[in-house]
Design an enzyme around this catalytic site. Structure first.
Site, PDB file in Angstrom:
ATOM      1  N   ASN A   8       0.866  -1.188   0.000  1.00 52.74           N
ATOM      2  CA  ASN A   8       0.000   0.000   0.000  1.00 52.74           C
ATOM      3  C   ASN A   8       0.905   1.242   0.000  1.00 52.74           C
ATOM      4  O   ASN A   8       1.470   1.595   1.030  1.00 52.74           O
ATOM      5  CB  ASN A   8      -0.897  -0.037   1.251  1.00 52.74           C
ATOM      6  CG  ASN A   8      -1.811   1.173   1.341  1.00 52.74           C
ATOM      7  OD1 ASN A   8      -1.885   1.978   0.410  1.00 52.74           O
ATOM      8  ND2 ASN A   8      -2.517   1.296   2.455  1.00 52.74           N
ATOM      9  N   LYS A  10       0.060   4.251  -0.293  1.00 54.44           N
ATOM     10  CA  LYS A  10      -0.619   5.438   0.283  1.00 54.44           C
ATOM     11  C   LYS A  10      -0.326   6.650  -0.596  1.00 54.44           C
ATOM     12  O   LYS A  10      -0.144   6.502  -1.807  1.00 54.44           O
ATOM     13  CB  LYS A  10      -0.210   5.641   1.745  1.00 54.44           C
ATOM     14  CG  LYS A  10      -0.372   4.361   2.576  1.00 54.44           C
ATOM     15  CD  LYS A  10      -0.337   4.580   4.059  1.00 54.44           C
ATOM     16  CE  LYS A  10      -0.505   3.242   4.756  1.00 54.44           C
ATOM     17  NZ  LYS A  10      -0.590   3.343   6.205  1.00 54.44           N
ATOM     18  N   HIS A  93      -9.962   1.173   4.373  1.00 51.70           N
ATOM     19  CA  HIS A  93      -8.726   1.359   5.140  1.00 51.70           C
ATOM     20  C   HIS A  93      -9.001   2.295   6.322  1.00 51.70           C
ATOM     21  O   HIS A  93      -9.785   3.236   6.202  1.00 51.70           O
ATOM     22  CB  HIS A  93      -7.629   1.948   4.230  1.00 51.70           C
ATOM     23  CG  HIS A  93      -6.285   1.924   4.886  1.00 51.70           C
ATOM     24  ND1 HIS A  93      -5.903   2.864   5.806  1.00 51.70           N
ATOM     25  CD2 HIS A  93      -5.252   1.058   4.785  1.00 51.70           C
ATOM     26  CE1 HIS A  93      -4.689   2.575   6.242  1.00 51.70           C
ATOM     27  NE2 HIS A  93      -4.272   1.479   5.632  1.00 51.70           N
ATOM     28  N   GLU A  95      -7.420   4.681   7.537  1.00 52.87           N
ATOM     29  CA  GLU A  95      -7.183   6.117   7.273  1.00 52.87           C
ATOM     30  C   GLU A  95      -8.387   6.729   6.570  1.00 52.87           C
ATOM     31  O   GLU A  95      -8.704   7.897   6.762  1.00 52.87           O
ATOM     32  CB  GLU A  95      -5.894   6.285   6.457  1.00 52.87           C
ATOM     33  CG  GLU A  95      -4.663   6.030   7.327  1.00 52.87           C
ATOM     34  CD  GLU A  95      -3.432   5.570   6.570  1.00 52.87           C
ATOM     35  OE1 GLU A  95      -3.386   5.691   5.343  1.00 52.87           O
ATOM     36  OE2 GLU A  95      -2.511   5.057   7.246  1.00 52.87           O
ATOM     37  N   GLU A 165      -6.185  -5.192  10.232  1.00 56.73           N
ATOM     38  CA  GLU A 165      -5.218  -4.121  10.497  1.00 56.73           C
ATOM     39  C   GLU A 165      -5.605  -3.384  11.785  1.00 56.73           C
ATOM     40  O   GLU A 165      -6.407  -2.432  11.736  1.00 56.73           O
ATOM     41  CB  GLU A 165      -5.204  -3.128   9.329  1.00 56.73           C
ATOM     42  CG  GLU A 165      -4.741  -3.725   8.028  1.00 56.73           C
ATOM     43  CD  GLU A 165      -4.064  -2.658   7.153  1.00 56.73           C
ATOM     44  OE1 GLU A 165      -2.912  -2.877   6.771  1.00 56.73           O
ATOM     45  OE2 GLU A 165      -4.667  -1.615   6.886  1.00 56.73           O
ATOM     46  N   GLY A 171       1.450   2.166  11.048  1.00 56.05           N
ATOM     47  CA  GLY A 171       2.430   3.252  10.993  1.00 56.05           C
ATOM     48  C   GLY A 171       3.008   3.643  12.340  1.00 56.05           C
ATOM     49  O   GLY A 171       3.600   4.707  12.490  1.00 56.05           O
ATOM     50  N   SER A 211       2.568  -2.078  10.588  1.00 52.84           N
ATOM     51  CA  SER A 211       3.985  -2.022  10.985  1.00 52.84           C
ATOM     52  C   SER A 211       4.787  -3.270  10.627  1.00 52.84           C
ATOM     53  O   SER A 211       5.710  -3.663  11.340  1.00 52.84           O
ATOM     54  CB  SER A 211       4.116  -1.712  12.486  1.00 52.84           C
ATOM     55  OG  SER A 211       3.657  -0.399  12.732  1.00 52.84           O
ATOM     56  N   GLY A 232       2.559  -1.250   4.460  1.00 59.39           N
ATOM     57  CA  GLY A 232       2.537   0.179   4.167  1.00 59.39           C
ATOM     58  C   GLY A 232       3.951   0.720   4.054  1.00 59.39           C
ATOM     59  O   GLY A 232       4.667   0.478   3.073  1.00 59.39           O
ATOM     60  N   GLY A 233       4.397   1.439   5.096  1.00 53.75           N
ATOM     61  CA  GLY A 233       5.693   2.132   5.075  1.00 53.75           C
ATOM     62  C   GLY A 233       6.864   1.305   4.556  1.00 53.75           C
ATOM     63  O   GLY A 233       7.690   1.797   3.781  1.00 53.75           O
TER      64      GLY A 233
END
Ligand code: PGA
Length: 252
Positions: A8, A10, A93, A95, A165, A171, A211, A232-233
């Site tokens: 992802n 983002k 999601h 967010e 999640e 994150g 994470s 993600g990150g």
């Protein structure tokens, strides 16, 4: 089911940066053991499709409109995504739920539109820290699933993956323990069983996200009932993402 590894992006990286990323990633990826999907920003979807043609890496979107078409300035429809060759879309999601106030009803509409356009859905569910501390994790997960999948037929679940999640893990560098992941995944399967059938609960693809990094991936991917991961990150660095893919390939 092959292990699913979904990146992802983002709202990170320009199309030029994504082009360089794909040029580094694609030639190094040959696996038959895992399915990779890059969930790219809208403006990079066509480019991603073009650069990834002839590879077995899929392209996904991160959102779609709950409306089919019309006077919705700035929105992107399911039909538009399908037309450019996008294979899947992330829906619900955390967010989008928290920062864009997306409701369960909107998520349900988005899922129906995605399925109508033959897009695979990656439905995200998860509890906040407050929910967790007040022991509400399991009821939050089943509530989110019930709302999201309301009115669907069991055979439509074939095109849905559910990503567990925990909001407090996204994150933050705080990863759920194996026990927490396994309990969450079990609760997701139970709630599918409750709304559809035991077979549906056993067969639905369930992912974990929050994470994930190159160090913790082996522990996460070996959790019982986990069919893949939503990263993600840690996907933004290509070398790092390749480590994550390799760990998934190595898992049983
Ligand atoms: P993270 O994000 O890996 O950066 O925690 C996961 C996600 O939001 O899907």
């Amino acid at each position: 089911m092959k292990k699913q590894v979904i990146a992802n992006f983002k709202m990170n990286m320009t199309p030029s940066e994504i082009k360089n990323y794909i040029i580094s990633l694609a030639p190094n990826f040959k696996s038959e053991k895992v399915d990779i999907t890059l969930a790219l920003p809208f403006v990079a979807l066509s480019l991603g499709k073009f650069l990834l043609s002839g590879t077995n890496i899929f392209v996904g979107a991160q959102n779609l409109s709950e409306e089919e078409s019309g006077t919705f300035t700035g929105e992107t429809s399911g039909a538009m995504l399908k037309d450019i060759g996008v294979q899947s879309v992330i829906v619900g999601h955390s967010e989008r739920r928290s920062k864009f106030k997306e409701t369960g009803r909107a998520i349900n509409k988005k899922i129906k539109i995605a399925l109508k356009n033959r897009l695979q859905v990656i439905l995200c569910v998860g509890e906040t820290l407050t929910d967790k501390n007040s022991m509400k994790t399991l009821s939050v997960l089943s509530g989110q699933i019930d709302e999201a999948l309301k009115g669907l037929y069991e055979n439509e679940l074939e095109n849905i993956l559910i990503a567990y999640e925990p909001v407090w893990a996204i994150g933050t560098g705080k990863v759920a323990t194996s026990k927490e992941i396994e309990e969450g995944v079990k609760a997701i399967r139970k709630s599918i069983e409750h709304s559809f059938s035991k077979k549906a609960g056993d067969e639905i693809g369930v992912l974990y996200g929050g994470s994930i990094n190159a160090k913790n991936i082996s522990q996460i991917i070996s959790c019982k009932g986990v069919n893949g991961v939503l990263v993600g990150g840690a996907c933004l660095d290509c070398a790092n993402f390749m480590h994550i893919i390799s760990a998934c390939e190595a898992s049983k």
